[in-house]
Design a protein around this motif. Structure first.
Motif, PDB file in Angstrom:
ATOM      1  N   ARG A  65       0.855  -1.182   0.000  1.00  0.00           N
ATOM      2  CA  ARG A  65       0.000   0.000   0.000  1.00  0.00           C
ATOM      3  C   ARG A  65       0.892   1.233   0.000  1.00  0.00           C
ATOM      4  O   ARG A  65       2.008   1.210   0.523  1.00  0.00           O
ATOM      5  CB  ARG A  65      -0.945  -0.011   1.188  1.00  0.00           C
ATOM      6  CG  ARG A  65      -0.268  -0.004   2.521  1.00  0.00           C
ATOM      7  CD  ARG A  65      -1.268  -0.171   3.625  1.00  0.00           C
ATOM      8  NE  ARG A  65      -0.612   0.064   4.911  1.00  0.00           N
ATOM      9  CZ  ARG A  65      -1.233   0.400   5.996  1.00  0.00           C
ATOM     10  NH1 ARG A  65      -2.540   0.523   5.991  1.00  0.00           N
ATOM     11  NH2 ARG A  65      -0.582   0.599   7.106  1.00  0.00           N
ATOM     12  N   LYS A  66       0.398   2.303  -0.598  1.00  0.00           N
ATOM     13  CA  LYS A  66       1.211   3.499  -0.748  1.00  0.00           C
ATOM     14  C   LYS A  66       0.694   4.602   0.162  1.00  0.00           C
ATOM     15  O   LYS A  66      -0.512   4.779   0.323  1.00  0.00           O
ATOM     16  CB  LYS A  66       1.181   3.971  -2.196  1.00  0.00           C
ATOM     17  CG  LYS A  66       1.815   2.984  -3.144  1.00  0.00           C
ATOM     18  CD  LYS A  66       1.772   3.476  -4.561  1.00  0.00           C
ATOM     19  CE  LYS A  66       2.405   2.458  -5.484  1.00  0.00           C
ATOM     20  NZ  LYS A  66       2.344   2.887  -6.874  1.00  0.00           N
ATOM     21  N   LYS A  67       1.620   5.338   0.735  1.00  0.00           N
ATOM     22  CA  LYS A  67       1.267   6.422   1.638  1.00  0.00           C
ATOM     23  C   LYS A  67       0.852   7.645   0.827  1.00  0.00           C
ATOM     24  O   LYS A  67       1.517   8.017  -0.135  1.00  0.00           O
ATOM     25  CB  LYS A  67       2.459   6.768   2.520  1.00  0.00           C
ATOM     26  CG  LYS A  67       2.136   7.736   3.643  1.00  0.00           C
ATOM     27  CD  LYS A  67       3.360   8.088   4.453  1.00  0.00           C
ATOM     28  CE  LYS A  67       3.756   6.931   5.331  1.00  0.00           C
ATOM     29  NZ  LYS A  67       4.839   7.293   6.279  1.00  0.00           N
ATOM     30  N   ARG A  68      -0.255   8.252   1.210  1.00  0.00           N
ATOM     31  CA  ARG A  68      -0.738   9.469   0.563  1.00  0.00           C
ATOM     32  C   ARG A  68      -1.014  10.510   1.633  1.00  0.00           C
ATOM     33  O   ARG A  68      -1.494  10.194   2.721  1.00  0.00           O
ATOM     34  CB  ARG A  68      -2.018   9.209  -0.230  1.00  0.00           C
ATOM     35  CG  ARG A  68      -1.798   8.360  -1.450  1.00  0.00           C
ATOM     36  CD  ARG A  68      -0.965   9.114  -2.482  1.00  0.00           C
ATOM     37  NE  ARG A  68      -0.703   8.303  -3.645  1.00  0.00           N
ATOM     38  CZ  ARG A  68       0.502   7.849  -3.976  1.00  0.00           C
ATOM     39  NH1 ARG A  68       1.535   8.098  -3.232  1.00  0.00           N
ATOM     40  NH2 ARG A  68       0.662   7.134  -5.059  1.00  0.00           N
ATOM     41  N   TYR A  73      -2.934  15.442   6.996  1.00  0.00           N
ATOM     42  CA  TYR A  73      -3.431  14.093   7.248  1.00  0.00           C
ATOM     43  C   TYR A  73      -2.714  13.085   6.353  1.00  0.00           C
ATOM     44  O   TYR A  73      -2.567  13.296   5.153  1.00  0.00           O
ATOM     45  CB  TYR A  73      -4.937  14.028   7.004  1.00  0.00           C
ATOM     46  CG  TYR A  73      -5.696  14.979   7.892  1.00  0.00           C
ATOM     47  CD1 TYR A  73      -5.877  14.701   9.234  1.00  0.00           C
ATOM     48  CD2 TYR A  73      -6.185  16.170   7.384  1.00  0.00           C
ATOM     49  CE1 TYR A  73      -6.553  15.578  10.055  1.00  0.00           C
ATOM     50  CE2 TYR A  73      -6.861  17.057   8.191  1.00  0.00           C
ATOM     51  CZ  TYR A  73      -7.039  16.755   9.536  1.00  0.00           C
ATOM     52  OH  TYR A  73      -7.697  17.631  10.356  1.00  0.00           O
ATOM     53  N   ILE A  74      -2.286  12.010   6.953  1.00  0.00           N
ATOM     54  CA  ILE A  74      -1.594  10.955   6.220  1.00  0.00           C
ATOM     55  C   ILE A  74      -2.493   9.730   6.181  1.00  0.00           C
ATOM     56  O   ILE A  74      -3.031   9.304   7.203  1.00  0.00           O
ATOM     57  CB  ILE A  74      -0.249  10.612   6.885  1.00  0.00           C
ATOM     58  CG1 ILE A  74       0.667  11.828   6.848  1.00  0.00           C
ATOM     59  CG2 ILE A  74       0.402   9.428   6.192  1.00  0.00           C
ATOM     60  CD1 ILE A  74       1.971  11.639   7.574  1.00  0.00           C
ATOM     61  N   GLY A  75      -2.654   9.190   4.991  1.00  0.00           N
ATOM     62  CA  GLY A  75      -3.461   7.993   4.826  1.00  0.00           C
ATOM     63  C   GLY A  75      -2.760   7.041   3.875  1.00  0.00           C
ATOM     64  O   GLY A  75      -1.609   7.257   3.490  1.00  0.00           O
TER      65      GLY A  75
END
Length: 101
Positions: A65-68, A73-75
């Motif tokens: 999964r990639k961090k966005r 806010y980090i998701g």
């Protein structure tokens, strides 16, 4: 494991059209995003039923999964699985995926 036609739609998400995937098409290998819980035998069964082709082999990749980040806010984007499917020579899957070519 026999799959219903309703389950077939859920396993294959979409074909992948990238530069690498296009090069692999010349080698009779096609790339698909699939459900992360799908196994190689399930993917093989689905491809053979939907496209009516003979599958020789399947390679799978579990991509992280990639961090966005949006503002402070980090998701994360959801993780996914990619399958590279090798077909027998002369199988007409390209006409199904890309009818204009």
């Amino acid at each position: 494991m026999k799959l219903d036609s309703r389950d077939l739609v859920d396993i294959i998400k979409n074909p992948v059209v990238t530069e690498k995937a296009t090069r692999l098409m010349e080698l009779n290998q096609y790339t698909f995003d699939v459900d992360p819980r799908a196994t190689k035998p399930m993917i093989k069964q689905v491809i053979e039923q939907i496209f009516e082709v003979k599958v020789i082999g399947i390679n799978t990749l579990n991509l992280p999964r990639k961090k966005r980040r949006v503002g402070k806010y980090i998701g994360f984007k959801p993780r996914y699985k990619r399958a590279i499917v090798t077909l027998e020579d002369g199988e007409p899957i390209r006409k199904v995926l890309f009818p204009d070519l």
